[in-house]
Design a protein around this motif. Structure first.
Motif, short mmCIF file in Angstrom:
data_model
loop_
_atom_site.label_atom_id
_atom_site.label_comp_id
_atom_site.label_asym_id
_atom_site.label_seq_id
_atom_site.Cartn_x
_atom_site.Cartn_y
_atom_site.Cartn_z
N ALA A 147 -18.26 -20.05 -19.60
CA ALA A 147 -17.08 -19.21 -19.36
C ALA A 147 -16.46 -19.49 -17.99
CB ALA A 147 -17.45 -17.73 -19.47
N ILE A 148 -17.29 -19.78 -16.99
CA ILE A 148 -16.73 -20.02 -15.66
C ILE A 148 -16.50 -21.50 -15.38
CG2 ILE A 148 -17.69 -17.89 -14.72
CD1 ILE A 148 -19.90 -19.49 -13.43
N GLY A 149 -16.77 -22.33 -16.40
CA GLY A 149 -16.37 -23.73 -16.32
C GLY A 149 -17.33 -24.68 -15.67
N ALA B 90 -17.30 -23.29 -29.36
CA ALA B 90 -16.80 -22.05 -29.97
C ALA B 90 -15.81 -21.30 -29.10
CB ALA B 90 -17.98 -21.16 -30.33
N LEU B 91 -16.14 -21.09 -27.83
CA LEU B 91 -15.32 -20.20 -27.01
C LEU B 91 -13.87 -20.64 -26.88
CD1 LEU B 91 -17.72 -19.08 -24.12
CD2 LEU B 91 -17.15 -17.92 -26.25
N VAL C 28 -6.00 -19.18 -23.94
CA VAL C 28 -5.81 -20.14 -22.85
C VAL C 28 -4.44 -19.99 -22.18
CG1 VAL C 28 -7.38 -21.83 -23.80
CG2 VAL C 28 -5.01 -21.84 -24.54
N ASP C 29 -3.47 -19.36 -22.86
CA ASP C 29 -2.15 -19.19 -22.27
C ASP C 29 -2.09 -18.01 -21.31
OD1 ASP C 29 -2.67 -17.56 -24.46
OD2 ASP C 29 -0.54 -17.25 -24.87
N GLU C 30 -3.21 -17.26 -21.21
CA GLU C 30 -3.29 -16.13 -20.28
C GLU C 30 -4.50 -16.35 -19.39
OE1 GLU C 30 -2.78 -12.22 -22.10
OE2 GLU C 30 -2.21 -13.21 -23.96
N SER C 31 -4.31 -17.13 -18.34
CA SER C 31 -5.42 -17.55 -17.50
C SER C 31 -6.17 -16.37 -16.88
CB SER C 31 -4.93 -18.48 -16.39
OG SER C 31 -3.92 -17.84 -15.62
N GLY C 32 -5.46 -15.28 -16.60
CA GLY C 32 -6.12 -14.13 -15.99
C GLY C 32 -7.11 -13.45 -16.90
N ARG C 33 -6.92 -13.61 -18.23
CA ARG C 33 -7.80 -12.96 -19.19
C ARG C 33 -8.85 -13.90 -19.75
NH1 ARG C 33 -4.81 -11.11 -23.98
NH2 ARG C 33 -6.84 -10.23 -24.52
N ALA C 34 -8.72 -15.18 -19.49
CA ALA C 34 -9.58 -16.17 -20.14
C ALA C 34 -11.07 -15.93 -19.86
CB ALA C 34 -9.19 -17.58 -19.71
N VAL C 35 -11.42 -15.79 -18.59
CA VAL C 35 -12.83 -15.61 -18.24
C VAL C 35 -13.37 -14.28 -18.74
CG1 VAL C 35 -14.48 -15.37 -16.35
CG2 VAL C 35 -12.78 -17.21 -16.29
N PRO C 36 -12.69 -13.13 -18.52
CA PRO C 36 -13.21 -11.86 -19.06
C PRO C 36 -13.40 -11.90 -20.57
CG PRO C 36 -11.49 -11.43 -17.46
CD PRO C 36 -11.48 -12.90 -17.70
N VAL D 270 -26.90 -16.78 -20.09
CA VAL D 270 -26.70 -17.70 -18.97
C VAL D 270 -25.87 -18.90 -19.43
CG1 VAL D 270 -27.85 -19.29 -17.39
CG2 VAL D 270 -28.77 -16.99 -17.73
N HIS D 271 -26.22 -19.47 -20.59
CA HIS D 271 -25.44 -20.60 -21.13
C HIS D 271 -23.98 -20.20 -21.31
CE1 HIS D 271 -28.50 -23.63 -22.03
NE2 HIS D 271 -29.30 -22.66 -22.42
N ALA D 272 -23.76 -19.04 -21.93
CA ALA D 272 -22.39 -18.60 -22.22
C ALA D 272 -21.61 -18.32 -20.94
CB ALA D 272 -22.44 -17.34 -23.09
#
Length: 209
Positions: A57-59, A136-137, A143-151, A51-53
């Motif tokens: 991840a979703i900000g 850590a994350l 970060v330069d690929e916003s579409g992949r950042a969350v997955p 849950v924390h992670a």
């Protein structure tokens, strides 16, 4: 990418082998209720860690960190929870002859689900878990690929959760097997007193940090 992943795996391993609040609760429940109770506590801790992670991840974690009041509420909630568990163990330590109640018997309305709930609550009320993922994350997420950042962040979170589950699971299995050699009334009294004092001390430390 490979070197970054190896670094992250090493970090997860280091965090896993470092005893913390989750370890203390798993130890308590494994000694009181056996391997099964310890493993379910580990599952609850791992669920709370995810849950924390996921929140990081979703900000959304920034909302907690920007509000000192919200941060303190979570921190104090965790401190109170740990102190209550510790006081319960100290109370049981006063009666060394009677078998100590397992987490299921002391769990009230939670019943047999008490170990999972205790593990979950211990982790959810530990802001340090959020701080760990916040630190850590970003080091390993593209970060330069916003579409992949969350997955990618969620995938890294799953790795950390699996490390935690494996480490706490080993603790639960080991203590569950050793429990039969520690099951005399005098040994139970010493276990409960030590665990109770440790949990109360951890709770006080969390409150004062």
């Amino acid at each position: 990418m490979t070197s970054g992943l190896l670094s992250y795996l090493g970090l997860c391993l280091l965090i896993t082998v470092t005893p913390g609040l989750d370890t203390a609760v798993v130890v308590r429940n494994a000694l009181r209720g056996g391997t099964r109770a310890g493993l379910w506590t580990a599952v609850g801790c791992a669920a709370g860690l995810f849950v924390h992670a996921f929140v990081v991840a979703i900000g959304l974690a920034g909302l907690l960190l920007r509000s000192q009041f919200a941060f303190d509420v979570v921190r104090w909630g965790g401190a109170v929870f740990l102190v209550l568990l510790g006081l319960r163990s100290l109370w049981v330590a006063r009666r060394p002859v009677a078998p100590a109640p397992g987490p299921e018997q002391e769990g009230g309305r939670w019943g047999r689900h008490a170990p999972v709930v205790q593990g979950l609550m211990t982790n959810l009320t530990n802001p340090k878990a959020t701080l760990f993922f916040l630190a850590a994350l970003p080091q390993f997420v593209p970060v330069d690929e916003s579409g992949r950042a969350v997955p990618v962040a969620v995938g890294l979170a799953v790795i950390a959760v699996l490390f935690s589950l494996a480490g706490l699971g080993l603790v639960a299995v080991g203590l569950g097997r050793a429990r039969r050699w520690l099951d005399s009334p005098r040994a139970r009294q010493a276990q409960e007193a030590l665990l109770g004092a440790t949990l109360v001390a951890l709770g006080v430390r969390v409150a004062l940090e």
